[in-house]
Design an enzyme around this catalytic site. Structure first.
Site, PDB file in Angstrom:
ATOM      1  N   GLU A 107      -5.131  -8.882   0.765  1.00 22.91           N
ATOM      2  CA  GLU A 107      -5.796  -8.513   2.021  1.00 22.91           C
ATOM      3  C   GLU A 107      -7.282  -8.325   1.746  1.00 22.91           C
ATOM      4  O   GLU A 107      -7.666  -7.746   0.720  1.00 22.91           O
ATOM      5  CB  GLU A 107      -5.255  -7.207   2.626  1.00 22.91           C
ATOM      6  CG  GLU A 107      -3.863  -7.306   3.198  1.00 22.91           C
ATOM      7  CD  GLU A 107      -3.415  -6.035   3.919  1.00 22.91           C
ATOM      8  OE1 GLU A 107      -4.282  -5.252   4.390  1.00 22.91           O
ATOM      9  OE2 GLU A 107      -2.197  -5.818   4.006  1.00 22.91           O
ATOM     10  N   GLU A 164       0.808  -1.222   0.000  1.00 20.69           N
ATOM     11  CA  GLU A 164       0.000   0.000   0.000  1.00 20.69           C
ATOM     12  C   GLU A 164       0.844   1.276   0.000  1.00 20.69           C
ATOM     13  O   GLU A 164       0.841   2.034   0.979  1.00 20.69           O
ATOM     14  CB  GLU A 164      -0.956   0.001   1.210  1.00 20.69           C
ATOM     15  CG  GLU A 164      -1.894  -1.178   1.229  1.00 20.69           C
ATOM     16  CD  GLU A 164      -3.012  -1.043   2.277  1.00 20.69           C
ATOM     17  OE1 GLU A 164      -2.988  -0.081   3.055  1.00 20.69           O
ATOM     18  OE2 GLU A 164      -3.906  -1.900   2.291  1.00 20.69           O
TER      19      GLU A 164
HETATM   20  C1  GBH Z   1      -4.388  -2.400   5.512  1.00 19.63           C
HETATM   21  O1  GBH Z   1      -4.644  -1.054   5.268  1.00 19.63           O
HETATM   22  C2  GBH Z   1      -2.969  -2.604   5.974  1.00 19.63           C
HETATM   23  O2  GBH Z   1      -2.144  -3.102   4.946  1.00 19.63           O
HETATM   24  C3  GBH Z   1      -2.861  -3.467   7.199  1.00 19.63           C
HETATM   25  O3  GBH Z   1      -1.590  -3.323   7.749  1.00 19.63           O
HETATM   26  C4  GBH Z   1      -3.963  -3.099   8.173  1.00 19.63           C
HETATM   27  O4  GBH Z   1      -3.815  -3.738   9.401  1.00 19.63           O
HETATM   28  C5  GBH Z   1      -5.270  -3.471   7.545  1.00 19.63           C
HETATM   29  O5  GBH Z   1      -5.405  -2.911   6.288  1.00 19.63           O
HETATM   30  C6  GBH Z   1      -6.492  -3.100   8.377  1.00 19.63           C
HETATM   31  O6  GBH Z   1      -6.593  -1.725   8.528  1.00 19.63           O
HETATM   32  O7  GBH Z   1      -6.814   8.308   7.322  1.00 19.63           O
HETATM   33  O8  GBH Z   1      -6.624   7.613   9.565  1.00 19.63           O
HETATM   34  O9  GBH Z   1      -8.744   7.444   8.472  1.00 19.63           O
HETATM   35  C7  GBH Z   1      -6.003  -0.777   4.955  1.00 19.63           C
HETATM   36  C8  GBH Z   1      -6.216   0.506   4.235  1.00 19.63           C
HETATM   37  C9  GBH Z   1      -6.060   2.814   4.214  1.00 19.63           C
HETATM   38  C10 GBH Z   1      -7.041   1.775   6.115  1.00 19.63           C
HETATM   39  C11 GBH Z   1      -5.991   4.089   4.971  1.00 19.63           C
HETATM   40  C12 GBH Z   1      -6.976   3.103   6.874  1.00 19.63           C
HETATM   41  C13 GBH Z   1      -7.179   5.531   6.421  1.00 19.63           C
HETATM   42  C14 GBH Z   1      -6.890   5.755   7.863  1.00 19.63           C
HETATM   43  N1  GBH Z   1      -6.062   1.666   5.082  1.00 19.63           N
HETATM   44  N2  GBH Z   1      -7.049   4.174   5.910  1.00 19.63           N
HETATM   45  S1  GBH Z   1      -7.280   7.375   8.323  1.00 19.63           S
END
Ligand code: GBH
Length: 496
Positions: free
Chosen positions: A403, A219
């Site tokens: 994922e 990501e």
């Molecule tokens: C994935 O990200 C990750 O690869 C993994 O490590 C993680 O544990 C899993 O998903 C579950 O979250 O701007 O603060 O509102 C998922 C995609 C994209 C989720 C960014 C959180 C915004 C957080 N992520 N998103 S915020």
């Protein structure tokens, strides 16, 4: 644009547009009627134009079923055996950065428990395990002398998996940059791409004898945006230009690693892991904001890898774009960079959590039910929309879902997770539906094997199909683990 760089939640501000066709466009138009601007309020579910057939939907014979984790989220032991500090150690050391002041210790203690976790996966019947390697265990300051103890540790992990017939899928970078490299400029500095290529080559040489699916960068969007623009992840910057630089340099690092992989002659396959977000304009007559969010969320990463070009509408002072200086972003690019970035891969890894609605101002709008992760708008059909879009808009390439999952609603330990069973079933169905329609999908990994350290959420969000009591490190498979095991055994998904 309406974003404040340090906004507490991305859910009330922007995000991503998949070109919609046919029934999906109709569904989006219907969704628009029920759109709610509240990030937590109950959105009326989108009417479903598709229902699973009565008979189980089969998957291809060699379909790869897996579970996923990442190093900082599960390993613990952040100071053992010569590991150097990473930016997540630094970030989590400031208590206010992570819920409850949590850090990557003890996480799920997988540094010591990998053998038992491999047994657990073997019991579940999974064919693959995706984990990440901690760069600073291999190269404590990011470059220079290799720490043999680090290599030995991951060799033992790989051997434990292979001995049980579990195919390793290894992410080279899942956001834990060695702190020494951050001190030298991090992903804002082009030099970091060369350090990444050296690190990658070290691993290809060390594990080249094993059939491994390598994922270069996890990501790049999240690390660039959430870590360098929103300030919510390490390194905690709030600078859109730093985010844009982190985009280009991570993409370049990916391409350099692919070249090192080919040059090394290592066995296995390689690709990049992109989190993609289907975007539905809530007003069919005003799609500009959604198109730009699609550009910054999806095409900014897909196009350079698969087409060898950056989209022109992802960056700039327009609603829905990454609000960085587009000229400065172009100035980072040297002749040949896009050839490196588009070096052919063996697979495209995608990570799917849900969708978003977008208004004409480029703001995200909640159009589907959310989970305990307020950014997650659950819509299984969005996975089908995404997969068919990749088939239609890009050159053919095998796709691996690395994922897909959801958190429990509460922080307490539970093994009773009917919502997750439902989530997995409906998403497997949409995957099978896409395969039926010619999408070259080769496997599906559930996030996550274990409850773990959920970044800025600390230990308050539980994403595992196996529960972990962090005080005792006891593992307790949830109902969803049993369900997943049954699906794997049947290699098919039933209607209910
Ligand atoms: C994935 O990200 C990750 O690869 C993994 O490590 C993680 O544990 C899993 O998903 C579950 O979250 O701007 O603060 O509102 C998922 C995609 C994209 C989720 C960014 C959180 C915004 C957080 N992520 N998103 S915020």
């Amino acid at each position: 644009m309406t974003d404040s760089p340090a906004r507490p939640s991305a859910t009330i501000a922007r995000r991503g547009f998949l070109a919609l066709g046919g029934s999906a466009a109709a569904a989006a138009a219907l969704a628009a009627c029920t759109a709610s601007s509240s990030p937590t309020g109950p959105a009326t579910p989108t009417p479903t134009p598709w229902a699973p057939p009565a008979e189980p939907m089969p998957f291809p014979a060699d379909y790869l079923w897996g579970t996923a984790t990442s190093a900082y989220q599960v390993e613990g032991e952040t100071a053992l055996d010569g590991r150097g500090p990473s930016i997540w150690d630094t970030f989590a050391a400031t208590r206010s950065n992570v819920k409850g002041g949590a850090t990557g210790d003890p996480a799920a203690d997988q540094y010591h428990r990998y053998e038992a976790d491999a047994d657990l996966m073997s019991d579940l019947g999974v064919g693959a395990y995706r984990f990440s390697i901690s760069w600073s265990r291999i190269l404590p300051t990011g470059s220079g002398a290799v720490n043999q103890a680090g290599l030995d540790h991951y060799r033992a992990v790989v051997d434990a998996l292979v001995a049980r017939g579990i195919r390793p899928a290894i992410t080279l970078f899942h956001w834990d940059l060695p702190q020494a490299l951050q001190d030298a400029g991090g992903w804002g500095d082009r030099e970091t791409t060369a350090r990444f290529a050296e690190y990658a080559r070290t691993l290809f040489d060390a594990f080249g004898d094993v059939e491994i699916d390598w994922l270069t960068i996890n990501e790049p969007k999240t690390h660039a945006f959430v870590g360098h623009w929103y300030g919510v992840h390490a390194p905690g910057l709030t600078d859109p230009d730093a985010a844009a630089a982190a985009v280009h340099h991570q993409m370049l690092a990916h391409g350099l690693a692919v070249r090192e992989f080919r040059a090394s002659g290592a066995k296995g396959r390689i690709g990049i892991a992109l989190n993609l977000l289907p975007v539905y304009p809530i007003d069919p007559d005003a799609t500009g904001g959604a198109e730009r969010v699609d550009a910054s969320e999806n095409r900014l990463f897909l196009d350079p890898v698969l087409l060898g070009s950056y989209p022109i509408d992802a960056i700039g002072p327009y609603p829905g774009s990454l609000p960085a200086d587009a000229t400065a972003f172009e100035a980072l690019q040297q002749p040949g960079d896009l050839d490196v970035i588009s070096e052919p891969c063996d697979l495209l890894a995608i990570q799917y959590y849900g969708v978003t609605g977008v208004d004409d101002g480029g703001n995200t709008v909640t159009i589907e039910p959310t989970s305990a992760a307020s950014w997650q708008q659950i819509r299984a059909e969005g996975l089908y929309d995404l997969l068919t879009r990749l088939r239609d808009d890009y050159p053919p390439i095998p796709i691996l879902i690395t994922e897909n999952g959801m958190p429990d609603p509460l922080p307490a330990v539970t093994v009773d997770d009917p919502y997750r069973v439902d989530f997995l079933r409906t998403h497997f169905q949409q995957a099978a539906r896409a395969i039926d329609e010619g999408v070259p999908l080769i496997g599906h990994f559930v996030w996550s094997l274990l409850d773990n350290f959920e970044w800025a959420e600390g230990y308050s969000q539980r994403w595992g199909i196996v529960a972990v009591d962090f005080a005792t490190q006891e593992r307790m498979p949830k109902a969803s683990a049993g369900y997943f095991s049954d699906v794997i055994a049947a290699n098919a998904v039933s209607p209910d």
